[in-house]
Design an enzyme around this catalytic site. Sequence first.
Site, PDB file in Angstrom:
ATOM      1  N   GLY A 194      26.460 -23.545  22.622  1.00  0.00           N
ATOM      2  CA  GLY A 194      25.472 -24.436  22.020  1.00  0.00           C
ATOM      3  C   GLY A 194      24.580 -23.692  21.057  1.00  0.00           C
ATOM      4  N   ASN A 195      23.498 -24.320  20.652  1.00  0.00           N
ATOM      5  CA  ASN A 195      22.541 -23.647  19.775  1.00  0.00           C
ATOM      6  C   ASN A 195      21.131 -24.095  20.131  1.00  0.00           C
ATOM      7  OD1 ASN A 195      21.758 -26.015  18.043  1.00  0.00           O
ATOM      8  ND2 ASN A 195      23.971 -26.005  17.732  1.00  0.00           N
ATOM      9  N   ARG A 196      20.142 -23.515  19.473  1.00  0.00           N
ATOM     10  CA  ARG A 196      18.756 -23.708  19.899  1.00  0.00           C
ATOM     11  C   ARG A 196      18.058 -24.928  19.298  1.00  0.00           C
ATOM     12  NH1 ARG A 196      15.931 -18.679  18.206  1.00  0.00           N
ATOM     13  NH2 ARG A 196      14.117 -19.929  18.729  1.00  0.00           N
ATOM     14  N   SER A 197      18.787 -25.747  18.594  1.00  0.00           N
ATOM     15  CA  SER A 197      18.123 -26.904  17.978  1.00  0.00           C
ATOM     16  C   SER A 197      17.582 -27.865  19.043  1.00  0.00           C
ATOM     17  CB  SER A 197      19.119 -27.631  17.080  1.00  0.00           C
ATOM     18  OG  SER A 197      18.523 -28.800  16.596  1.00  0.00           O
ATOM     19  N   ALA A 259      22.182 -29.513  14.061  1.00  0.00           N
ATOM     20  CA  ALA A 259      22.848 -28.216  13.989  1.00  0.00           C
ATOM     21  C   ALA A 259      24.232 -28.420  14.590  1.00  0.00           C
ATOM     22  CB  ALA A 259      22.056 -27.178  14.772  1.00  0.00           C
TER      23      ALA A 259
END
Length: 386
Positions: A194-197, A259
């Site tokens: 995943g990502n931090r958005s 994102a």
Amino acid sequence: MTRVLIGVCGGISAYKACELVRLFVKDGHEVVPLLTKAGERFVTAQTLNALARHSGEQSPYPHLEHADLYVIAPTTANTLAKLASGIADNLVTESALAHAGPLVLAPAMNARMWANPATQENVRKLRERGVEIVGPAEGELGEGGSGVGRMSEPEEIYARCLQLLSVTDSLAGVRVLVSAGGTREPLDSVRYLGNRSSGRMGVALAAEAARRGAEVTLVAANLAVSAPAGVTLVEVTTAAELTEAVLETDADIVLMAAAVADYRPAKPERGKRRKDESAWQVELEPTADVLRELGARRRKGQLLVGFAADEGDPGLERARLKLVAKKVDLIVFNDVSRADIGFDAEDNEAVLISGPGERRLAKAPKTAIAAAILDEAERLREAASS
Ligand code: CTP
């Protein structure tokens, strides 16, 4: 002239309400101050009424019916809980229940009270009902120490109130699609890449577009914040699901704030991968670039806005190239090498890059940045149609 109610609860930051009253009065708004009993321990009704040039003698009730905006600053945890439950046991909470226009809350409390799940649940409920929450900010707290819980500065609260007061239907009848959040690509049945958005920027855009009268669809990927009221919500998890939801659109304006993963595990494991001594090699395959695809198949009159989360000046340069490469109308660049803006932060700072030129937006809450992005999108739409 607009009529504004300013509620003041009991908290050390109540003194800042005086400045808020002054800002409204200076610009010619009519202000009616309302205090709770606890608020009176920190600032007197006489002070607020004097600043508001309000006699304080007449009953505030007739004003409630005609107020254009109600702002409660500071809002304590207690009042927040009462508002979430519809309790009306004093002038401030009664007025909130009776008031039909925009309601702005500026919470102020200690960091543990703010972080408490009960408070967070109350905030979520209120946001879902369309209540605007400004702050709290991070910094020194009245009781000592620091953390998130400090009331936002009066200028910031005032700026947000002005945006809400400038009633506009500039996007009435316009279909707007916003993608927000960060996609998650399964590695096995329990793990993901995943990502931090957090989705804050996209949610702010969706809320602002809805406020301007647009028909808004929010394609939401794993939001860490609540979706705004008054939008059609399409929840997705993976890049593939997001692609399907977005490419279906025939919206007039598409804002790709999500994102989206550029790569996903080529062969996610079916069940949960058991731990063993060996390294876990994962092959990643590219996902579809949704924005590029939108750019390639766009219809006449459709406006496309992309985001470039990149680092420093070289990132800004790459963002300029993206405008052309992805055939979009506007790229919003933000520098993710900085911890105080961008990913998972309340604030943002951006450069708007479009064919006609560039515009730098100073650091501001994402709600204010969203308004500036939509102003720019509207300008570009107008220029394209004339
Ligand atoms: N985007 C997209 N589909 C993807 C990846 C990104 O539609 N698979 C969109 C994003 O929503 C954003 C824009 O493309 O609006 C730019 O995303 P960004 O990650 O900054 O750029 P990339 O094109 O992915 O290139 P790079 O990561 O190499 O900078």
